[in-house]
Design an enzyme around this catalytic site. Structure first.
Site, mmCIF file in Angstrom:
data_model
loop_
_atom_site.group_PDB
_atom_site.id
_atom_site.type_symbol
_atom_site.label_atom_id
_atom_site.label_comp_id
_atom_site.label_asym_id
_atom_site.label_seq_id
_atom_site.Cartn_x
_atom_site.Cartn_y
_atom_site.Cartn_z
ATOM 1 C CB CYS A 237 18.918 -6.008 13.855
ATOM 2 S SG CYS A 237 19.761 -4.608 14.605
ATOM 3 N NE ARG B 251 27.729 4.830 31.442
ATOM 4 C CZ ARG B 251 27.582 4.595 30.133
ATOM 5 N NH1 ARG B 251 27.015 5.500 29.358
ATOM 6 N NH2 ARG B 251 27.989 3.445 29.616
ATOM 7 C CB CYS C 78 21.809 -0.740 26.524
ATOM 8 S SG CYS C 78 21.080 0.869 26.908
ATOM 9 C CB CYS C 79 21.777 -5.579 23.605
ATOM 10 S SG CYS C 79 22.028 -4.525 22.169
#
Length: 303
Positions: A8, A116, A127-128
């Site tokens: 990343c 979810r 979450c990305c």
């Protein structure tokens, strides 16, 4: 041309290579480009289930790694699921002022909490999202900048760290140490402290990651992040705005591009070109990315 691959932190590592090339006097101009085509798997594309190790449960996949890190913070400091969810709400709200964000919609706290569950405590909106992308930055010497006549943005420091060695097959992945080490070095090199930072673009691959990095970067004391979230410290207009771009939770996380894109966002504010999301009187900004494996880059930029 130099090709860089650093998980990343790929784009920000490329930026650092360009910084070293110009800073050393070897070149007057350097171009750092970060790009990525994520495919359908996104952050689920690498790793896999852990081999059976006594005392270790879960997966080596990133949702599980950062979920477990969040759980550990909850156990140690009493942080709640709602604290993490509020970070998602904040970043999605910020995204509505960024025309370059993949998603530009607000989400309600209740919707984040009821979404979810992906890897506890991170629900879907924590979450990305998967997305392709690219970003670029041109770095020049002081003499070239004077000729160009542009508003100068200076690099006060460029820091790259990795974790000290540990027997990783016996421990959970450490998502904090390399950032803490990088932050200490960066503040010393730049001659500033956390209280001098006007805005931060940090690596919010998951909401749990953002909360942990508040403390890792010294934006608040250890164990204080939950209260800081409740009091709006890191919102646009707050004490230290974080991810006013919408963060990776809204922009997506094309791995190779993220590090350069975070720097681009900081530069926009330091030049006063950020439009409706402009952080008022921004003079010092910090861009942060980690790549587990492990690498962390921190760049402090000044107007």
């Amino acid at each position: 041309m130099i090709n860089v691959s650093n998980a990343c932190a790929t784009g920000s590592t490329a930026f650092r290579e360009a910084y070293v090339a110009v800073g050393s006097g070897e070149y007057d101009v350097a171009l750092a480009v970060g790009s990525e085509q994520m495919g359908k798997a996104g952050l689920l594309g690498g790793g896999g289930a852990r081999e059976s190790v006594e005392g270790i449960l879960g997966s080596g996949l990133m949702p599980a790694v950062f979920g477990q890190a969040g759980v550990e913070h909850m156990r140690q400091y009493g942080t709640t699921l709602e604290h993490f969810a509020k970070i998602s709400v904040k970043n999605h709200k910020h995204s509505t002022k960024n025309p370059l964000s993949q998603y530009q919609v607000e989400v309600a706290l209740d919707d984040v909490l009821k979404a979810r569950m992906v890897a506890y405590p991170n629900t879907l909106y924590m979450c990305c999202p998967t997305g392709d992308g690219a970003a670029a930055a041109i770095l020049v010497s002081e003499s070239v900048m004077k000729k160009a006549g542009r508003t100068p943005v200076k690099i006060a420091c460029s820091v790259l760290t990795s974790d000290p060695w540990t027997p990783r097959d016996l421990t959970l992945p450490d998502v904090s140490t390399l950032t803490r080490n990088a932050a200490k070095i960066a503040y010393e090199k730049a001659g500033v402290g956390p209280s001098d930072i006007d805005l931060v673009e940090l690596h919010d691959c998951f909401a749990t990651a953002e909360l942990l990095h508040y403390e890792n970067l010294g934006l608040c004391k250890d164990g204080e992040a939950g209260r800081a979230v409740d009091e709006g410290w890191f919102e646009w207009g707050g004490k230290t705005p974080v991810n006013v771009s919408g963060g990776l939770l809204s922009k997506g996380h094309p791995l190779g591009a993220t590090g350069v894109a975070n720097i681009f966002e900081i530069v926009q504010h330091l030049r006063g070109d950020a439009g409706p999301r402009q952080v008022e009187k921004a003079k010092v900004g910090l861009a942060h990315v980690i790549g587990l494996g492990s690498a962390c880059t921190i760049h402090i930029l000044t107007a």
